[in-house]
Design an enzyme around this catalytic site. Structure first.
Site, PDB file in Angstrom:
ATOM      1  N   HIS A   6      43.428  39.082  60.568  1.00 22.58           N
ATOM      2  CA  HIS A   6      44.387  40.233  60.298  1.00 22.58           C
ATOM      3  C   HIS A   6      43.578  41.209  59.340  1.00 22.58           C
ATOM      4  CE1 HIS A   6      47.824  42.396  59.661  1.00 22.58           C
ATOM      5  NE2 HIS A   6      48.057  42.331  58.450  1.00 22.58           N
ATOM      6  N   ASP A  49      44.051  44.950  57.872  1.00 26.24           N
ATOM      7  CA  ASP A  49      44.842  45.933  57.136  1.00 26.24           C
ATOM      8  C   ASP A  49      43.809  47.231  56.980  1.00 26.24           C
ATOM      9  OD1 ASP A  49      47.604  45.042  56.904  1.00 26.24           O
ATOM     10  OD2 ASP A  49      46.578  43.548  55.610  1.00 26.24           O
ATOM     11  N   ASP A  71      52.889  41.199  60.327  1.00 28.59           N
ATOM     12  CA  ASP A  71      52.844  41.489  58.898  1.00 28.59           C
ATOM     13  C   ASP A  71      53.905  42.465  58.363  1.00 28.59           C
ATOM     14  OD1 ASP A  71      52.048  40.712  56.420  1.00 28.59           O
ATOM     15  OD2 ASP A  71      50.373  41.997  56.345  1.00 28.59           O
TER      16      ASP A  71
END
Length: 621
Positions: A252, A254, A366
């Site tokens: 993941h 960001d 998320d």
């Protein structure tokens, strides 16, 4: 495409620059004049005149009156010739009558209404606020029918009408909006009843929230209805169907969190993506998923043609899957739908142009809470499946108890149609890291977190010939307990964390250790479990196939399976423990939100003018 001569290049540059300057000037002028303030307020004499308006007249309209100390109220005034309507930034309706030479302005500031009535009566003098006045929308923004209080026109809004206001003595204004809690009707909480109910076989998330008990255990966690393995042993032994488990490695990423975008790329994601190509080619049975297109686009700029072709080949044979595929994974609480659509277009266009990929599955792990608008947008962009995680943990426990973690998510404004339904799967526990996904026991799950094998404070255990049977049974028990929470015999188990797989040993340890466990479990026929490295698309395809077998009805549309429950509504507010609700993002950082909205407008205007310029002058290119 014609070859541009030096003269054409100069002409093209001048034209484009001129169009850009004109566009920005027009846009600024439009925004400025659209929010131009109304500069006159009610006088005391006018307020007294308003009180004489007859009630019940179908031509009556609400007005907003502002007192000298900033109090606001709503009053009715008869419609007359030359009436206009406006609305301020707080969403309040404003009525004013040119025939009476007066105007209204509703603000949060104080107004000078201290002059004597005798000094004002019979004049056309208007009084300005001593403070700077916020802008309001154009006076003709709302039609009379919108502001009308005629009940025959507003039968759908009775719970939303304001309670009667009372006269306050010794105040400049005759209105007061101070209302006690006892005066507030509960009817407003039932407004969803018009679009939910058993008659449509739809369950409203709001109805579920009203039935929840927010008691926590001694650790501050909301209890979840998970059974011990010993309690489900007989049930498992009597079942002949197989539990399919799909292990899906992921990272993941960001784009903006603790580092800048370029720092994340150079220190984290570029390493993950480079190793992804190398290790997936080395281990043909291993899979990987990626969601954020912004890093793929940045990475592709540094690749040679051979590596780019390898990436396309991995996608084609199903080892690499792009899920969601937006430029980023957007927030769902404070974003505007225009920016969500804009970043989705940006990401999907890049994927189509460079990888010939059109995502059909969304992995949205998320955001802290989910909006019902988002799956509607995902569906319109071609995605049929959605996997989510962070919802109210109490609500999730309710769905667990009903074996309803797989459901069709329907927009609440489409309660009679299923053309916007998205098949949604809900991860059962509170996090998406390896330690939290295999089952309810985090200590046992952490044994299989091979991203951190050998690290201090970690529990990962290397698989050997001597311990494989012990580790395989530990994992088997956790997966079986988790499988009992779902209606269908399929589990998605993500193997990843934030910015994971940045080192070669993380790939090697994950594949080699799990490969031994997978082989052992698959050879234990009495366990009725099939476990493999897979993709999210495989997981959802299996769910749909099992649903078809259970109903014995062939799908005529993408949403024809009738075995899934249908939920409608938002998954807000989010809470996972200690009665801590994630709601601050709705009210905080107003300047950042305003800046975002202003930029949205400019980008949208620039996009429109870019298309216009390209279509008008494309023959010069």
């Amino acid at each position: 495409m014609r070859n541009a001569t030096p003269v054409r290049k100069v002409v093209r540059t001048i034209i484009c620059a001129s169009i850009g300057i004109i566009a920005l000037c027009l846009l600024y002028s439009y925004i400025y004049h659209r929010w131009e303030p109304v500069k006159v307020v009610y006088t005391v004499e006018h307020i007294k005149h308003v009180e004489k308006a007859q009630s019940g007249n179908e031509n009556e309209h609400p007005v907003v009156v502002v007192s000298s100390d900033g109090e606001r109220g709503v009053e009715n005034v008869s419609k007359g010739p030359g009436d206009h309507y406006a609305i301020n930034r707080s969403g309040e309706g404003i009525h004013f009558n040119e025939a009476e030479k007066s105007t209204i302005e509703a603000t949060d500031g104080k107004h000078d209404l201290s002059r004597k009535v005798s000094d004002i009566k019979g004049t056309e003098t208007t009084m300005q606020s001593s403070e700077s006045l916020p802008r309001v929308l154009p006076r003709t923004f709302l039609p009379p029918s919108v502001l009308s209080t005629n009940s025959s026109r507003n039968d759908h809004l009775p719970p939303l009408r304001a309670p009667p206001v009372s006269v306050v003595e010794n105040k400049t204004s005759v209105l007061n909006l101070e209302t006690s809690k006892d005066d507030i009707s509960d009817e407003i909480c039932d407004i969803q009843n018009a679009w939910t109910g058993a008659e449509h076989n739809i369950t409203s998330t709001y109805d579920i929230l009203k039935s929840l008990d927010y008691k926590t255990d001694t650790n501050g966690a909301y209890p979840i209805p998970v059974k011990a393995f010993e309690d489900i042993t007989k049930h498992i032994e009597n079942r002949s169907d197989i539990l399919n488990v799909f292990l899906v490695p992921f990272s993941h990423a960001d784009p903006g969190y603790g580092l800048t975008f370029e720092q994340y790329y150079s220190q984290k994601t570029s390493r993950t993506l480079n190793l992804m190509v190398q290790k997936l080619l080395q281990y043909p049975n291993m899979t990987f998923q990626w969601a954020e297109t912004v890093f793929l686009a940045r990475w592709f700029r540094d690749l040679n043609d051979e590596t780019k072709e390898n990436v396309r080949a991995l996608i084609k044979r199903g080892q690499l899957e792009i899920v969601l595929g937006g430029w980023v994974m957007p927030d769902e609480a404070s974003t505007h739908y225009i920016t969500v659509v804009d970043q989705l277009i940006e990401g999907h266009q890049w994927l189509d142009e460079h990888l010939s990929v059109k995502p059909t599955t969304a992995w949205v792990n998320d955001p802290f809470g989910y909006s019902t608008t988002m799956p509607y947008l995902w569906k319109l962009s071609g995605m049929d499946n959605l996997l989510i995680l962070r919802i109210n943990q109490n609500l999730k426990a309710k769905l667990m108890s009903k074996n309803s973690l797989e459901f069709f998510w329907r927009p609440y404004w489409k309660h009679l149609r299923n053309d916007s339904d998205v098949l949604t799967s809900l991860m059962p526990f509170t996090n998406y890291w390896i330690d939290d996904v295999c089952g309810p026991n985090q200590i046992i799950c952490s044994i299989f977190n091979y991203l951190h094998i050998g690290e201090k404070g970690r529990n990962a255990v290397q698989v050997t010939e001597e311990n494989v049977h012990i580790l395989a049974e530990l994992l088997y028990r956790q997966l079986r307990v988790t499988g009992e929470l779902y209606q269908f015999n399929n589990l998605y188990i993500g193997l990843g964390e934030d910015f994971s797989y940045t080192r070669a040993q993380e790939w090697d340890n994950t594949y080699l250790n799990f490969e031994k466990i997978l082989t052992y479990i698959n050879n234990k026929s009495e366990w009725n479990m099939r476990i493999k490295f897979g993709t999210m698309s495989e997981y959802f395809a299996n769910i749909r196939q099992q649903a078809k077998l259970l109903t014995s009805i062939g799908e005529t549309t993408r949403n024809a399976a009738s075995t899934f429950p249908v939920l409608s509504g938002d998954f807000f507010p989010y809470t996972e423990r200690n009665q801590e609700f994630w709601t601050g993002y709705f009210t905080t950082r107003p300047l950042l939100k305003k800046f975002s909205r202003d930029i949205e407008t400019l980008i949208r205007g620039a996009d429109i003018f870019n298309v216009m310029a390209h279509s008008m002058f494309k023959h010069y290119w």
